[in-house]
Design a protein around this motif. Structure first.
Motif, PDB file in Angstrom:
ATOM      1  N   LYS A  44       0.780  36.875 -33.238  1.00  0.00           N
ATOM      2  CA  LYS A  44       1.031  36.100 -32.644  1.00  0.00           C
ATOM      3  C   LYS A  44       0.311  33.843 -33.071  1.00  0.00           C
ATOM      4  CE  LYS A  44      -0.329  37.544 -27.805  1.00  0.00           C
ATOM      5  NZ  LYS A  44      -2.053  38.040 -27.393  1.00  0.00           N
ATOM      6  N   LYS A  45      -0.146  33.584 -33.722  1.00  0.00           N
ATOM      7  CA  LYS A  45      -0.274  32.079 -33.271  1.00  0.00           C
ATOM      8  C   LYS A  45       0.586  31.517 -34.664  1.00  0.00           C
ATOM      9  CE  LYS A  45      -4.456  31.911 -31.911  1.00  0.00           C
ATOM     10  NZ  LYS A  45      -4.264  30.938 -30.140  1.00  0.00           N
ATOM     11  N   ILE A  46       1.493  32.070 -35.669  1.00  0.00           N
ATOM     12  CA  ILE A  46       2.353  32.228 -36.879  1.00  0.00           C
ATOM     13  C   ILE A  46       3.507  30.894 -36.073  1.00  0.00           C
ATOM     14  CG2 ILE A  46       3.678  32.574 -38.576  1.00  0.00           C
ATOM     15  CD1 ILE A  46       2.056  34.651 -39.155  1.00  0.00           C
ATOM     16  N   ARG A  75       1.126  28.427 -43.561  1.00  0.00           N
ATOM     17  CA  ARG A  75       1.842  28.478 -41.886  1.00  0.00           C
ATOM     18  C   ARG A  75       0.669  30.018 -41.087  1.00  0.00           C
ATOM     19  NH1 ARG A  75       7.750  28.036 -41.801  1.00  0.00           N
ATOM     20  NH2 ARG A  75       7.906  30.326 -42.229  1.00  0.00           N
ATOM     21  N   ILE A  76       0.398  30.732 -42.145  1.00  0.00           N
ATOM     22  CA  ILE A  76      -0.227  32.309 -42.043  1.00  0.00           C
ATOM     23  C   ILE A  76      -1.649  31.689 -42.268  1.00  0.00           C
ATOM     24  CG2 ILE A  76      -1.078  35.094 -42.852  1.00  0.00           C
ATOM     25  CD1 ILE A  76       1.964  34.701 -44.061  1.00  0.00           C
ATOM     26  N   GLN A  77      -1.744  31.358 -42.773  1.00  0.00           N
ATOM     27  CA  GLN A  77      -3.488  30.323 -42.917  1.00  0.00           C
ATOM     28  C   GLN A  77      -3.783  29.631 -42.041  1.00  0.00           C
ATOM     29  OE1 GLN A  77      -4.879  28.636 -47.052  1.00  0.00           O
ATOM     30  NE2 GLN A  77      -2.509  29.013 -48.132  1.00  0.00           N
ATOM     31  N   GLN A  78      -3.117  29.430 -41.547  1.00  0.00           N
ATOM     32  CA  GLN A  78      -3.427  27.994 -40.316  1.00  0.00           C
ATOM     33  C   GLN A  78      -3.877  29.362 -39.553  1.00  0.00           C
ATOM     34  OE1 GLN A  78      -3.953  24.811 -40.586  1.00  0.00           O
ATOM     35  NE2 GLN A  78      -4.906  25.150 -37.998  1.00  0.00           N
ATOM     36  N   ALA A  79      -2.963  30.369 -38.605  1.00  0.00           N
ATOM     37  CA  ALA A  79      -2.612  31.411 -37.448  1.00  0.00           C
ATOM     38  C   ALA A  79      -4.036  32.180 -38.250  1.00  0.00           C
ATOM     39  CB  ALA A  79      -1.433  32.668 -38.026  1.00  0.00           C
ATOM     40  N   ALA A  98       6.520  39.054 -40.095  1.00  0.00           N
ATOM     41  CA  ALA A  98       6.355  37.964 -38.545  1.00  0.00           C
ATOM     42  C   ALA A  98       6.384  35.955 -39.245  1.00  0.00           C
ATOM     43  CB  ALA A  98       5.546  38.172 -38.412  1.00  0.00           C
ATOM     44  N   ALA A  99       5.886  36.598 -40.647  1.00  0.00           N
ATOM     45  CA  ALA A  99       5.756  34.363 -40.468  1.00  0.00           C
ATOM     46  C   ALA A  99       7.173  34.207 -41.531  1.00  0.00           C
ATOM     47  CB  ALA A  99       4.791  34.417 -41.957  1.00  0.00           C
ATOM     48  N   GLY A 100       8.913  35.598 -41.920  1.00  0.00           N
ATOM     49  CA  GLY A 100       9.567  35.594 -42.197  1.00  0.00           C
ATOM     50  C   GLY A 100      10.128  35.570 -43.420  1.00  0.00           C
ATOM     51  N   PHE A 101       8.400  36.047 -44.607  1.00  0.00           N
ATOM     52  CA  PHE A 101       9.318  36.138 -45.677  1.00  0.00           C
ATOM     53  C   PHE A 101       9.959  36.811 -45.903  1.00  0.00           C
ATOM     54  CE2 PHE A 101       7.153  38.451 -50.407  1.00  0.00           C
ATOM     55  CZ  PHE A 101       8.014  36.983 -50.144  1.00  0.00           C
ATOM     56  N   ASP A 102      11.217  36.550 -46.785  1.00  0.00           N
ATOM     57  CA  ASP A 102      12.515  37.883 -46.858  1.00  0.00           C
ATOM     58  C   ASP A 102      12.000  38.574 -47.991  1.00  0.00           C
ATOM     59  OD1 ASP A 102      14.325  39.262 -46.260  1.00  0.00           O
ATOM     60  OD2 ASP A 102      15.937  37.550 -47.393  1.00  0.00           O
ATOM     61  N   ALA A 103      11.235  40.076 -48.168  1.00  0.00           N
ATOM     62  CA  ALA A 103      11.388  40.477 -49.315  1.00  0.00           C
ATOM     63  C   ALA A 103      11.449  41.788 -48.911  1.00  0.00           C
ATOM     64  CB  ALA A 103      10.090  40.384 -50.041  1.00  0.00           C
TER      65      ALA A 103
END
Ligand code: NAI
Ligand code: MG
Length: 398
Positions: free
Chosen positions: A394-396, A349-353, A28-33
């Motif tokens: 949702k918060k990301i 971004r994830i840690q902030q979420a 969801a955070a956009g990490f492409d793996a």
């Protein structure tokens, strides 16, 4: 950058649940793996006599980065009795796959961050002067030597002749232990090497420098354990003198450090310790910021790195459906992986979420509500594992 491949090793019990949720958050955070599945844990001990099959090692050697949930370990006799009948009495001996992974791939640098999330009801609070209540902002990175020391595995009960004779050459051994019948003697060694001690101490200095912290605390016991703890302290002092002149070396003893833990934890930003004391002090600090639901870690070697929550497989929660355990420790471990591979923006971004969800306080797993962990916690307003991950997603901010 080319697409990363991550070896996903869920393991046992809640390891499976939290790893899936963390991967959902990463997506969801956009990490492409791409994620390739690595078998590890109790099931493979029982069916193959090996909790860390070679095929998983091959995947790690190829892709270099692992995300690991948790495994179940059981005592020797129990392990032997759960082995598939056709494998019994064939000489299979259970070993911890995570300890073995650390040693095989030299994952010698263990990082365990303990950082207060604002609004977490599990945060440590203390009484200040005049009856005031203070909530210290803990921001500590513990660097734990991961492969040597007391967990190095060099130990004996009833030591063989050569070992016993060597020990007898030490005057203290002769003086204090000669009286003991050899079969009643157990010896565990605490081996430190200059190479690996320097690596962990340097990692701590580099981290302090990168974050602008002006001190590194060596948390050992050099006044008593003179050779090994003494070596770590000396290396730190030399490195400070020659390479990190702006960083002060603070020296604490593990026992006193645990006493100071609740007195002034906010004054320790970077701690470095050997294997066992690092384990102890990091669990102590984790207790100040929310405990096992929040405690994440990295095991970093020269080539391979594996990221995992510090909690285990929590078997008593394994069968609960829906799952109620807190996925944050696993999600934060995934963030450490992102930082390691240069994806700090996504990590931030994830840690902030996560920080936003905790501060808002609307979605809390049972541990955050201090409820006993049973299925009925959902009726009492606790979030499921999945709901917590959903709240983070949702918060990301994209
Ligand atoms: P554990 O960490 O699995 O669970 C202890 C207690 O902590 C649980 O009962 C639960 O109350 C709480 N807890 C753990 N994770 C949680 C989470 N994500 N959210 C909310 N609460 C959580 O330790 P335990 O019970 O001592 O060991 C269970 C199994 O795990 C054993 O077989 C042990 O050997 C293994 N283990 C594996 C580790 C690893 O894979 N690195 C580390 C520690 C234990
Ligand atoms: Mg531990």
């Amino acid at each position: 950058m080319s697409k990363r491949t991550i070896v996903a090793m869920p393991g046992d019990g809640i390891g499976k649940v939290v790893l899936d949720e963390a991967i959902r958050v990463l997506d969801a955070a956009g990490f492409d793996a791409d994620y390739v599945h690595g078998d590890i844990g109790w099931e493979f001990w029982c069916t193959e006599g090996n909790p860390l099959p070679d095929r998983t090692l091959k995947l790690l050697e190829e892709h270099k980065i692992g995300l690991f949930g948790a495994i179940t370990s059981k005592p020797k006799d129990k392990a032997a009795s759960e082995l598939a009948p056709e494998l019994r009495d064939k000489g299979y001996v259970y070993y911890s796959p995570i300890v073995s992974m650390r040693q095989r791939y030299d994952l010698d640098i263990c990082m365990r961050p303990c950082k207060t999330f604002k609004g977490n009801p599990l945060n440590f609070i203390r009484r200040g002067f005049g009856g005031t209540i203070e909530e210290p902002q803990v921001d500590t990175m513990i660097f734990r030597q991961n492969t040597e020391g007391l967990y190095g595995g060099v130990e004996w009960t009833n030591p063989p002749d050569q070992v016993y004779d060597a020990l007898m050459t030490h005057p203290k051994f002769k003086q204090n232990f000669e009286w003991c019948p050899r079969p009643e003697l157990a010896v565990s060694t605490r081996i430190f090497t200059k190479k690996y001690t320097t690596r962990i101490v340097r990692a701590a200095f580099e981290y302090a420098k990168s974050k602008g912290f002006d001190a590194v605390t060596v948390c050992e016991k050099p006044n008593v354990i003179r050779e090994t703890s003494g070596m770590m302290l000396k290396i730190a002092q030399e490195l400070a003198k020659t390479e990190y002149p702006d960083i002060y070396v603070n020296n604490t003893n593990i026992d006193a450090q645990m006493m100071w833990l609740t007195k002034n934890p906010e004054t320790y930003n970077v701690i470095v310790a050997g294997n066992m004391f690092g384990d102890i002090v990091s669990d102590g600090f984790a207790g100040l910021i929310g405990g096992l639901g929040f405690a994440c870690s990295a095991n970093i070697g020269p080539e391979i790195a594996v990221f995992e929550p510090t909690h285990g497989s929590a078997p008593k929660y394994e069968k609960l459906n829906p799952s109620i355990v807190n996925p944050i420790a696993m999600i934060l471990s995934a963030c450490m992986m992102l930082d390691h591979i240069g994806e700090s923006q996504i990590s931030n971004r994830i840690q902030q979420a996560v920080a936003d969800v905790v501060e808002e306080g609307k979605v809390m797993t049972y541990d955050m509500m201090k409820l006993p962990g049973k299925q009925d916690v959902i009726d009492k307003g606790a979030a499921t594992t999945q709901q917590m991950a959903d709240a983070v997603i949702k918060k990301i901010v994209k």
